[in-house]
Design a protein around this motif. Structure first.
Motif, mmCIF file in Angstrom:
data_model
loop_
_atom_site.group_PDB
_atom_site.id
_atom_site.type_symbol
_atom_site.label_atom_id
_atom_site.label_comp_id
_atom_site.label_asym_id
_atom_site.label_seq_id
_atom_site.Cartn_x
_atom_site.Cartn_y
_atom_site.Cartn_z
ATOM 1 N N ALA A 102 0.837 -1.207 0.000
ATOM 2 C CA ALA A 102 0.000 0.000 0.000
ATOM 3 C C ALA A 102 0.868 1.251 0.000
ATOM 4 C CB ALA A 102 -0.939 0.000 1.208
ATOM 5 N N LEU A 103 1.899 1.263 0.814
ATOM 6 C CA LEU A 103 2.803 2.407 0.860
ATOM 7 C C LEU A 103 3.564 2.565 -0.453
ATOM 8 C CD1 LEU A 103 4.145 2.078 4.492
ATOM 9 C CD2 LEU A 103 2.655 3.869 3.600
ATOM 10 N N ARG A 104 4.003 1.450 -1.044
ATOM 11 C CA ARG A 104 4.705 1.506 -2.323
ATOM 12 C C ARG A 104 3.806 2.084 -3.417
ATOM 13 N NH1 ARG A 104 5.253 -0.632 -7.079
ATOM 14 N NH2 ARG A 104 3.590 -2.146 -6.832
ATOM 15 N N LEU A 105 2.578 1.595 -3.484
ATOM 16 C CA LEU A 105 1.639 2.095 -4.488
ATOM 17 C C LEU A 105 1.319 3.563 -4.269
ATOM 18 C CD1 LEU A 105 -0.792 -0.938 -4.724
ATOM 19 C CD2 LEU A 105 0.854 -0.177 -6.446
ATOM 20 N N PHE A 106 1.183 3.958 -3.002
ATOM 21 C CA PHE A 106 0.908 5.355 -2.690
ATOM 22 C C PHE A 106 2.055 6.238 -3.166
ATOM 23 C CE2 PHE A 106 1.192 9.038 0.125
ATOM 24 C CZ PHE A 106 -0.066 9.584 -0.070
ATOM 25 N N LYS A 107 3.277 5.840 -2.872
ATOM 26 C CA LYS A 107 4.445 6.624 -3.294
ATOM 27 C C LYS A 107 4.518 6.733 -4.807
ATOM 28 C CE LYS A 107 7.395 5.534 0.637
ATOM 29 N NZ LYS A 107 8.587 4.814 1.096
ATOM 30 N N VAL A 108 4.338 5.602 -5.492
ATOM 31 C CA VAL A 108 4.435 5.597 -6.949
ATOM 32 C C VAL A 108 3.354 6.484 -7.554
ATOM 33 C CG1 VAL A 108 4.152 4.135 -8.993
ATOM 34 C CG2 VAL A 108 5.557 3.353 -7.094
ATOM 35 N N SER A 159 2.499 8.866 7.292
ATOM 36 C CA SER A 159 2.442 8.789 8.747
ATOM 37 C C SER A 159 1.044 8.403 9.217
ATOM 38 C CB SER A 159 2.861 10.127 9.356
ATOM 39 O OG SER A 159 2.747 10.093 10.749
ATOM 40 N N PHE A 160 0.023 9.026 8.613
ATOM 41 C CA PHE A 160 -1.361 8.696 8.968
ATOM 42 C C PHE A 160 -1.641 7.222 8.693
ATOM 43 C CE2 PHE A 160 -5.694 8.022 7.375
ATOM 44 C CZ PHE A 160 -6.400 8.256 8.547
ATOM 45 N N LEU A 161 -1.239 6.751 7.503
ATOM 46 C CA LEU A 161 -1.507 5.363 7.149
ATOM 47 C C LEU A 161 -0.750 4.390 8.041
ATOM 48 C CD1 LEU A 161 -1.496 5.645 3.252
ATOM 49 C CD2 LEU A 161 -3.468 5.243 4.737
ATOM 50 N N ARG A 162 0.478 4.715 8.376
ATOM 51 C CA ARG A 162 1.260 3.831 9.248
ATOM 52 C C ARG A 162 0.638 3.707 10.632
ATOM 53 N NH1 ARG A 162 6.401 2.578 7.189
ATOM 54 N NH2 ARG A 162 7.058 3.965 5.525
ATOM 55 N N THR A 163 0.089 4.800 11.155
ATOM 56 C CA THR A 163 -0.519 4.732 12.489
ATOM 57 C C THR A 163 -1.905 4.105 12.442
ATOM 58 O OG1 THR A 163 -1.415 6.979 12.320
ATOM 59 C CG2 THR A 163 0.745 6.722 13.362
ATOM 60 N N ARG A 164 -2.576 4.205 11.322
ATOM 61 C CA ARG A 164 -3.955 3.727 11.226
ATOM 62 C C ARG A 164 -4.055 2.292 10.747
ATOM 63 N NH1 ARG A 164 -7.852 2.042 12.147
ATOM 64 N NH2 ARG A 164 -9.959 2.825 11.943
ATOM 65 N N LEU A 165 -3.119 1.849 9.900
ATOM 66 C CA LEU A 165 -3.153 0.490 9.354
ATOM 67 C C LEU A 165 -2.172 -0.391 10.113
ATOM 68 C CD1 LEU A 165 -3.244 1.331 5.537
ATOM 69 C CD2 LEU A 165 -5.158 0.780 7.048
ATOM 70 N N VAL A 166 -2.631 -0.925 11.205
ATOM 71 C CA VAL A 166 -1.791 -1.764 12.054
ATOM 72 C C VAL A 166 -1.792 -3.186 11.493
ATOM 73 C CG1 VAL A 166 -1.466 -2.643 14.398
ATOM 74 C CG2 VAL A 166 -2.360 -0.339 14.043
ATOM 75 N N ILE A 167 -0.638 -3.794 11.443
ATOM 76 C CA ILE A 167 -0.501 -5.150 10.915
ATOM 77 C C ILE A 167 -1.360 -6.113 11.723
ATOM 78 C CG2 ILE A 167 1.120 -7.063 10.540
ATOM 79 C CD1 ILE A 167 3.267 -4.905 10.070
ATOM 80 N N GLY A 168 -2.120 -6.936 10.999
ATOM 81 C CA GLY A 168 -2.947 -7.949 11.645
ATOM 82 C C GLY A 168 -4.383 -7.520 11.893
ATOM 83 N N SER A 218 2.867 17.787 -2.432
ATOM 84 C CA SER A 218 4.240 18.061 -2.065
ATOM 85 C C SER A 218 4.820 16.873 -1.300
ATOM 86 C CB SER A 218 4.314 19.310 -1.180
ATOM 87 O OG SER A 218 3.752 19.048 0.089
ATOM 88 N N ARG A 219 6.111 16.869 -1.163
ATOM 89 C CA ARG A 219 6.784 15.812 -0.392
ATOM 90 C C ARG A 219 6.262 15.806 1.041
ATOM 91 N NH1 ARG A 219 8.389 11.012 -0.051
ATOM 92 N NH2 ARG A 219 10.113 10.662 1.340
ATOM 93 N N GLU A 220 6.004 16.984 1.584
ATOM 94 C CA GLU A 220 5.475 17.093 2.949
ATOM 95 C C GLU A 220 4.103 16.422 3.058
ATOM 96 O OE1 GLU A 220 3.811 20.723 5.599
ATOM 97 O OE2 GLU A 220 5.866 20.958 4.882
ATOM 98 N N ASP A 221 3.253 16.606 2.041
ATOM 99 C CA ASP A 221 1.938 15.964 2.017
ATOM 100 C C ASP A 221 2.077 14.444 1.992
ATOM 101 O OD1 ASP A 221 0.606 18.423 1.969
ATOM 102 O OD2 ASP A 221 0.508 18.450 -0.223
ATOM 103 N N ILE A 222 3.033 13.967 1.213
ATOM 104 C CA ILE A 222 3.250 12.530 1.100
ATOM 105 C C ILE A 222 3.696 11.951 2.434
ATOM 106 C CG2 ILE A 222 4.688 10.743 0.014
ATOM 107 C CD1 ILE A 222 4.694 12.583 -2.510
#
Length: 81
Positions: free
Chosen positions: A10-16, A51-60, A42-46
């Motif tokens: 998900a993070l890879r696709l978001f970045k691309v 950060s939002f996705l990492r805190t919200r999408l917890v593994i498992g 902007s890079r700041e937006d990305i």
């Protein structure tokens, strides 16, 4: 169920996709000044979105996509469907 590989993809696709959209508006063509969808990312937006996705999408965990979009919108992120 969300696995580490799912979050990484998900993070890879978001970045691309965001980098592609950002570079689409950088070709000196005023018609493309805001990127492919009229938005400027902007890079700041990305980094902020990551950060939002990492805190919200917890593994498992199992999450509802629409709920994540609604939470992101409530926090000031542009909805991306």
């Amino acid at each position: 169920e969300v696995h580490a590989e799912d979050v990484a993809e998900a993070l890879r696709l978001f970045k691309v996709s965001t980098m592609a959209a950002s570079s689409a508006g950088s070709d000196n063509n005023p018609a493309n000044a805001g990127g492919a969808n009229g938005l400027s990312t902007s890079r700041e937006d990305i980094v902020r979105a990551e950060s939002f996705l990492r805190t919200r999408l917890v593994i498992g965990t199992i999450v509802n996509k629409q709920r994540i979009i609604e939470e992101a919108a409530a926090r000031g992120y542009d909805a991306m469907n």
